[in-house]
Design an enzyme around this catalytic site. Sequence first.
Site, short mmCIF file in Angstrom:
data_model
loop_
_atom_site.label_atom_id
_atom_site.label_comp_id
_atom_site.label_asym_id
_atom_site.label_seq_id
_atom_site.Cartn_x
_atom_site.Cartn_y
_atom_site.Cartn_z
N GLN A 56 0.89 -1.31 -0.05
CA GLN A 56 0.08 0.02 -0.05
C GLN A 56 0.85 1.20 -0.18
O GLN A 56 0.38 2.39 0.08
CB GLN A 56 -0.90 -0.02 1.21
CG GLN A 56 -1.61 -1.09 1.30
CD GLN A 56 -2.28 -1.31 2.95
OE1 GLN A 56 -3.09 -0.64 3.03
NE2 GLN A 56 -1.83 -2.13 3.63
N CYS B 6 2.55 19.38 -19.40
CA CYS B 6 2.85 18.03 -19.75
C CYS B 6 3.59 18.03 -21.13
O CYS B 6 3.03 18.54 -21.99
CB CYS B 6 1.52 16.94 -19.86
SG CYS B 6 1.97 15.39 -20.62
N GLY C 56 -0.43 -2.95 17.52
CA GLY C 56 -1.38 -2.08 17.92
C GLY C 56 -2.90 -2.71 17.05
O GLY C 56 -2.75 -3.63 16.34
N CYS D 125 -0.24 12.69 -16.28
CA CYS D 125 -1.35 14.06 -16.64
C CYS D 125 -2.54 13.60 -16.81
O CYS D 125 -2.82 12.29 -16.64
CB CYS D 125 -0.88 14.63 -17.99
SG CYS D 125 -1.36 14.01 -19.28
N HIS E 295 -1.43 1.24 -4.35
CA HIS E 295 -2.00 2.89 -4.47
C HIS E 295 -0.94 3.66 -5.38
O HIS E 295 -0.88 4.96 -5.09
CB HIS E 295 -1.98 3.33 -3.07
CG HIS E 295 -2.96 2.65 -2.28
ND1 HIS E 295 -2.76 2.30 -0.83
CD2 HIS E 295 -3.98 1.94 -2.61
CE1 HIS E 295 -3.99 1.60 -0.52
NE2 HIS E 295 -4.79 1.49 -1.47
N ASN F 265 2.28 -6.75 13.12
CA ASN F 265 1.82 -5.43 13.20
C ASN F 265 1.47 -4.90 14.95
O ASN F 265 1.40 -5.97 15.59
CB ASN F 265 0.54 -4.95 12.66
CG ASN F 265 0.28 -3.66 12.64
OD1 ASN F 265 1.15 -2.82 11.81
ND2 ASN F 265 -0.75 -3.09 13.38
ZN LIG Z 1 -0.17 14.81 -20.94
#
Ligand SMILES: [Zn+2]
Length: 344
Positions: A110, A205, A279, A145, A137, A277
């Site tokens: 992620q 761009c 928590g 662009c 992500h 992990n």
């Molecule tokens: Zn572009």
Amino acid sequence: MRVSVPTIPDAVLRTANSQHRRISPAFAVERIAGFLSKGDAAVITGAGVSVDSGIRAYRGEKGSYLNPNYKLRLRSYLGYPPVRDAQPNPTHYALAALQYAAVAPHIVTQNVDGLHHKAIKHVWDEPRRNSGTLELHGTLHRVQCSHGHTIDRQIFQDMIAEVNPQWKTFLDDLERSGTRPRTNPDGDVVLPEGTRYDQFVVPDCPSCLHEKRENSMLKPEVIFFGESISKEVKDRSFEIVDSHERLFVVGTTLATFSAFRLVKHAIERRKPVMLLNVGPTRADQLLGVETIEIPAGTVMRDVVKAVLGNEAEKNTVIAEMLKSGVVKRPPDDYDDSMPRPAGL
Ligand SMILES: [Zn+2]
């Protein structure tokens, strides 16, 4: 689908607290190594893995190009160098060693910092790295662009510097003095009150200009909260989970739905799931997840040694990975003495 806002329901936090107990590093290593030795695993990682690299947990801010916002773009420009310069920590290298040894060949992350790629860069070429690590992500290392063209982030940073000499000077001063504003993993920084953003110029761009169109709608190639993950990435994430016997989740509360549903999917397919992990996490409400509550950085090198045995020393690539990694925690607080750019 949409990325949900990362909040964990209060009820989960309340019930989870009582269930969690820290365990000793030696016992954690034994449990995790036992889990990984029984069959190949897909890995899911989150922000917790990058904290040791000085990358702060996400603080949530939108950054869509559909709503031009000079302030956000400027902050994104100023916030990139620390992310660009961040180095993999021992957990990234331990996971890279597991990838390289085919114990856990695929990572779904992620994180948008590119540190999993960096940790295996010296042994895997780009196509191999891209098939080994899926960035759920997106990545901060490319800019996109609104017509879908992509540009290497550093090239775009240089284009911005060229048309904003005053901000380039400001950034150079920051870097020279070692003063760094607080940054989030999305590369955003916090600027002093009263800083003026309206003189910041965003270049067009280059590919759009080539197509005889002016277009300065650009943003990091990152899925911000509230935005959609492409079908291609979503399908690939499920494919990765499906193609392995088990699922190992590291350094995440699973607050984003895109990762949480992969865990649910693995459980539905009756795959063993382990979560490392510290928590409460969203997986606490699921049956079938074994949770190990200890920082990944404390145990992951020893996990690799326990899983690989002699190979961890004899294989020079893996031995080197297990010696690599810099721990550089994020500064505790934002430096309010940060200088303000002259005349802006
Ligand atoms: Zn572009």
